[in-house]
Design an enzyme around this catalytic site. Structure first.
Site, PDB file in Angstrom:
ATOM      1  N   HIS A  46     -17.722  -2.161   3.052  1.00  0.00           N
ATOM      2  CA  HIS A  46     -16.519  -1.477   2.598  1.00  0.00           C
ATOM      3  C   HIS A  46     -16.891  -0.086   2.120  1.00  0.00           C
ATOM      4  CE1 HIS A  46     -12.755  -0.680   0.445  1.00  0.00           C
ATOM      5  NE2 HIS A  46     -12.247  -1.656   1.156  1.00  0.00           N
ATOM      6  N   ASP A  64     -11.125  -8.824   4.915  1.00  0.00           N
ATOM      7  CA  ASP A  64     -10.803  -9.255   6.277  1.00  0.00           C
ATOM      8  C   ASP A  64     -11.688 -10.404   6.760  1.00  0.00           C
ATOM      9  OD1 ASP A  64      -8.803  -7.215   6.799  1.00  0.00           O
ATOM     10  OD2 ASP A  64     -10.463  -5.804   6.759  1.00  0.00           O
TER      11      ASP A  64
END
Length: 412
Positions: free
Chosen positions: A290, A352
């Site tokens: 991320h 996700d």
């Protein structure tokens, strides 16, 4: 260069240690490149909506940790919080629920166009088009001066978003005719799978998933909302731009790609070889890493510890397909290997990585996964659009670093 950076920090009176580190990176990038690729780390607005501590793995909405909101609040409560700044009382919560369920119907002129769209079109492209079509029934949407009217228009748009999905999925404008719903989350799930919406356990899990996706500071799609909205474009134009941004595999489309990756790996024994091959070829492993978090994404932690155990256990109140059980085992193996090999580099599973498994348990087709991201995130997008209007911020106008030809003439 180090002395120049220190001098700049001193001139700007930046003393807090973490801020010093962030601004040192910004100044270093400026000295090195002369511009800021992707605006990485560049503050562009002041906001009170959400906040991330990437080092500690903390995400808050209006000061409330996202885990507390998921544990204690409904979709309507979080929506009210993001749009107004405070949690609602019981009357305000019920009133918002009533509005959302009352305004969910979409004009037949819009549904006729949606049912005539190519059935092979990805639902995200339908969704962005559908939002713009809704503007055709609101000829005052360009008048954004009245914030009370803006909030009402936002609520009406949020209400209609799942309907657009349901009409396209079923190819039937009257797919929910005569049905009654206890909550907006139940209606949204009905638009994606009728059977799952009848199971209150799945509705509760789905509602928490939507809340966890509700906002995430100035990510790519929220930046789109802010940028488009800064020109005083309508909420419809701004949200459509965000949906298009979210459709990309480097943003909201990643959870769909994670499922495809797990299916490619097939069995846990193949996971390590798959990861090693991806690393050796310099390719991205979907669902890992991320831009902001340097530790485990708190939303991913919540999925892993709170939601997935409610689905993958012997006592759950609904049937799980054996192939989904296999994918879950593959995911657990990928996570274990990734944490061993990449955790020291600050690369962890993100939101996700786990969300697709939850959605597949609800019998939702993978090409609709990103639309569900949008059903949650529209709360945050709308809050940012409203805040942008309220703050009377300037139109976004970044500067490029031109590297093209000098002035030249056409010679014949």
């Amino acid at each position: 260069m180090l002395e120049k950076i220190k001098e700049c920090l001193c001139v700007c009176n930046i003393t807090e240690e973490r801020t010093q580190k962030e601004y040192s990176e910004i100044i270093s990038t400026l000295f090195d490149k002369g511009y800021f690729p992707g605006l990485k780390g560049i503050p562009i607005v002041e906001s009170t909506i959400s906040n991330i501590d990437g080092e500690k793995g903390i995400l808050t909405f209006r000061g409330y940790p996202v885990e507390e909101l998921a544990n204690n609040c409904s979709y309507e409560e979080v929506c009210f919080l993001l749009l107004t700044g405070e949690l609602p009382n019981k009357k305000e919560q019920e009133e918002l629920r009533r509005k959302l369920l009352t305004h969910k119907k979409v004009d037949s002129k819009v549904t006729d166009l949606i049912t005539n769209m190519d059935r092979n079109l990805h639902p995200m492209y339908m969704l962005s088009t559908g939002v713009l079509l809704l503007q055709g029934s609101d000829n005052t949407s360009f008048n954004i001066q009245n914030q009370k009217e803006n909030i009402e228009r936002v609520i009406r748009l949020i209400a209609k978003l799942p309907t657009l999905i349901g009409v396209y999925r079923t190819n039937n404008p009257n797919f929910a005719e005569g049905k009654e719903f206890n909550s907006f989350a139940q209606y949204a799930l009905y638009c994606l799978d009728e059977g799952s919406s009848q199971n209150q356990k799945l509705v509760d899990i789905f509602e928490k998933l939507l809340i966890l996706h509700a906002d995430h500071t100035i990510n790519n799609s929220t930046f789109s909302v802010r940028a488009v909205g800064s020109s005083h474009a309508s909420i419809f134009a701004s949200i459509a731009s965000a949906i298009n941004s979210l459709s990309g595999p480097l943003h909201g489309g990643a959870n769909e790609k994670v499922i495809k990756m797990l299916e490619e790996i097939e069995v846990p024994e193949n996971a390590e070889e798959y990861i090693n091959n991806k690393k050796s070829q310099g390719e991205k492993i979907m669902g890992l890493g991320h831009r902001v978090y340097k530790t485990y994404d708190p939303r991913g932690v919540y999925f892993k510890k709170e939601l997935l155990p409610q689905i993958f256990n012997d006592n759950n109140p609904f049937e799980i397909d054996s192939s989904l059980e296999d994918l879950y085992k593959v995911a657990e193996e990928v996570e274990e290997i990734a944490l061993k090999q990449l955790g020291s580099k600050g690369i962890y599973p993100n939101v996700d990585f786990w969300s697709g498994l939850i959605l597949k348990a609800m019998n939702i087709k993978s090409n609709y996964f990103t639309t569900i991201f949008a059903l949650g995130r529209i709360m945050g997008w709308s809050a940012h659009w409203l805040e942008n209007i309220e703050s009377k911020s300037s139109i976004f106008r970044p500067k490029q670093l031109y590297k093209g030809s000098e002035i030249r003439s056409i010679k014949k």
